[in-house]
Scaffold this motif. Structure first.
Motif, PDB file in Angstrom:
ATOM      1  N   ALA A 117       0.716  -1.006  -0.353  1.00  0.00           N
ATOM      2  CA  ALA A 117      -0.066   0.159   0.202  1.00  0.00           C
ATOM      3  C   ALA A 117       0.801   1.093  -0.039  1.00  0.00           C
ATOM      4  O   ALA A 117       2.099   1.847   0.175  1.00  0.00           O
ATOM      5  CB  ALA A 117      -0.981   0.290   1.018  1.00  0.00           C
ATOM      6  N   LEU A 118       0.642   2.147  -0.022  1.00  0.00           N
ATOM      7  CA  LEU A 118       1.191   3.767   0.008  1.00  0.00           C
ATOM      8  C   LEU A 118       1.154   3.649   0.695  1.00  0.00           C
ATOM      9  O   LEU A 118       1.047   3.729   1.895  1.00  0.00           O
ATOM     10  CB  LEU A 118       0.080   4.777  -1.044  1.00  0.00           C
ATOM     11  CG  LEU A 118       1.198   6.083  -1.676  1.00  0.00           C
ATOM     12  CD1 LEU A 118       2.109   5.620  -3.038  1.00  0.00           C
ATOM     13  CD2 LEU A 118      -0.683   6.775  -1.684  1.00  0.00           C
ATOM     14  N   GLY A 119       2.863   4.058   0.935  1.00  0.00           N
ATOM     15  CA  GLY A 119       3.420   4.548   2.477  1.00  0.00           C
ATOM     16  C   GLY A 119       3.883   3.329   3.379  1.00  0.00           C
ATOM     17  O   GLY A 119       3.982   3.167   5.105  1.00  0.00           O
ATOM     18  N   GLU A 120       2.780   2.256   2.420  1.00  0.00           N
ATOM     19  CA  GLU A 120       3.829   0.437   3.404  1.00  0.00           C
ATOM     20  C   GLU A 120       4.851   0.494   3.997  1.00  0.00           C
ATOM     21  O   GLU A 120       6.165   0.327   2.736  1.00  0.00           O
ATOM     22  CB  GLU A 120       2.905  -0.211   2.764  1.00  0.00           C
ATOM     23  CG  GLU A 120       3.134  -1.983   4.127  1.00  0.00           C
ATOM     24  CD  GLU A 120       2.233  -2.398   2.858  1.00  0.00           C
ATOM     25  OE1 GLU A 120       2.074  -4.126   3.737  1.00  0.00           O
ATOM     26  OE2 GLU A 120       1.460  -2.728   2.358  1.00  0.00           O
ATOM     27  N   VAL A 121       5.420  -0.080   5.165  1.00  0.00           N
ATOM     28  CA  VAL A 121       7.020  -0.210   5.239  1.00  0.00           C
ATOM     29  C   VAL A 121       7.021  -1.712   4.412  1.00  0.00           C
ATOM     30  O   VAL A 121       5.957  -2.782   5.385  1.00  0.00           O
ATOM     31  CB  VAL A 121       7.444  -0.379   6.475  1.00  0.00           C
ATOM     32  CG1 VAL A 121       8.468  -0.538   6.638  1.00  0.00           C
ATOM     33  CG2 VAL A 121       6.905   0.918   7.532  1.00  0.00           C
ATOM     34  N   ASN A 122       8.012  -2.013   3.929  1.00  0.00           N
ATOM     35  CA  ASN A 122       8.443  -2.958   2.913  1.00  0.00           C
ATOM     36  C   ASN A 122       9.957  -3.772   3.511  1.00  0.00           C
ATOM     37  O   ASN A 122      10.567  -2.414   4.468  1.00  0.00           O
ATOM     38  CB  ASN A 122       8.210  -3.424   1.990  1.00  0.00           C
ATOM     39  CG  ASN A 122       7.880  -4.826   1.120  1.00  0.00           C
ATOM     40  OD1 ASN A 122       8.027  -5.434   1.717  1.00  0.00           O
ATOM     41  ND2 ASN A 122       8.114  -5.438  -0.247  1.00  0.00           N
ATOM     42  N   HIS A 123      10.011  -4.418   3.037  1.00  0.00           N
ATOM     43  CA  HIS A 123      12.162  -5.008   3.347  1.00  0.00           C
ATOM     44  C   HIS A 123      12.512  -6.173   2.250  1.00  0.00           C
ATOM     45  O   HIS A 123      11.885  -7.036   1.571  1.00  0.00           O
ATOM     46  CB  HIS A 123      11.950  -4.971   4.881  1.00  0.00           C
ATOM     47  CG  HIS A 123      11.748  -6.572   4.977  1.00  0.00           C
ATOM     48  ND1 HIS A 123      10.351  -6.722   5.826  1.00  0.00           N
ATOM     49  CD2 HIS A 123      12.663  -7.697   5.456  1.00  0.00           C
ATOM     50  CE1 HIS A 123      10.549  -7.962   6.244  1.00  0.00           C
ATOM     51  NE2 HIS A 123      11.439  -8.846   5.479  1.00  0.00           N
ATOM     52  N   ILE A 124      13.984  -5.842   2.453  1.00  0.00           N
ATOM     53  CA  ILE A 124      14.483  -6.855   0.950  1.00  0.00           C
ATOM     54  C   ILE A 124      15.964  -7.144   2.181  1.00  0.00           C
ATOM     55  O   ILE A 124      16.413  -5.971   3.103  1.00  0.00           O
ATOM     56  CB  ILE A 124      15.101  -6.011   0.105  1.00  0.00           C
ATOM     57  CG1 ILE A 124      15.929  -7.230  -1.197  1.00  0.00           C
ATOM     58  CG2 ILE A 124      15.583  -4.426   0.457  1.00  0.00           C
ATOM     59  CD1 ILE A 124      15.815  -6.316  -2.138  1.00  0.00           C
TER      60      ILE A 124
END
Length: 233
Positions: free
Chosen positions: A31-38
């Protein structure tokens, strides 16, 4: 058969001592502004140093890096980057390069789909309810002190202008002042008693002089330089 076995063993040994890079992304759609990680992991380092982009500079534009954690041991390099995207659309994390002992290792590219989950009919509420705050006198002073000082300065300026207009100009000779001065001079002439002593000439000379001064001040006529005949005319 022995030759195939030798090649197979060689490949196993080569893989056992070569660096292995792996990467993964938590979500491909966020979602817009949602925190994700790699997460990027390199194994079998054998005390080799890993060279890569500095913290918070690995991901490209549009990816706002929130936290970039790097850890390395003798055999493992671990990097976890938390990020968010604040633009709607599809964005690509390209191949990320890491150098180990002159060898370049690359991750696979990832395509991240960013969607706006908000609807036009959604109601927007304040995070906190409005709270009434009581202000003290010092608070009002801090808020309005510049306006108060400016108002005081304007008032002082107005008073200064009024005082200058009223008292700063050179006062003109008024008829009352001129008359009082003439009366004083006549009284002084009377006290000299020229008439009683028979000194008529001195009496008339000073009387004419007083008259000339009075006419000059009262009527703005140059009586002090005009002849007597001219004054009579």
């Amino acid at each position: 058969m022995k030759k195939l076995l030798f090649i197979f063993c060689f490949l196993i040994c080569a893989n056992a001592f070569s660096q292995i890079l792996s990467s993964s992304v938590e979500k491909k759609t966020i979602a817009l502004g949602e925190v994700n990680h790699i997460v990027i992991t390199i194994n079998n380092l054998n005390n080799e140093k890993v060279s890569a982009a500095r913290e918070n500079e690995l991901l490209p534009f549009h990816f706002e890096e929130i936290k970039d954690s790097i850890a390395q041991t003798q055999d493992v390099y671990y990097r976890r980057i938390e990020f968010a995207v604040f633009d709607e659309g599809k964005f690509t994390i390209p191949e990320l390069e890491f150098k180990v002992n002159g060898k370049v290792l690359k991750t696979i590219p990832y395509e991240i789909d960013v969607i706006n989950t908000a609807q036009k009919t959604d109601q927007i509420n304040d995070i906190m309810n409005n709270k009434e705050v009581k202000l003290e006198a010092t608070d009002y002073w801090e808020l309005y002190k510049f306006y108060i000082l400016a108002a005081i300065a304007v008032i002082c300026l107005i008073i200064a202008v009024i005082m200058f207009i009223k008292f700063g100009r050179k006062p003109k000779d008024s008829p009352v002042v001129a008359t009082n001065q003439t009366l004083k001079e006549l009284d002084s002439l009377k006290k000299k008693k020229y008439v009683e002593s028979g000194n008529y000439r001195s009496f008339y000379v000073e009387l004419i002089d007083i008259s000339r001064k009075f006419i000059a001040k009262q009527y703005r006529v140059p009586a002090d330089v005009l002849l007597t005949d001219d004054l009579i005319d």
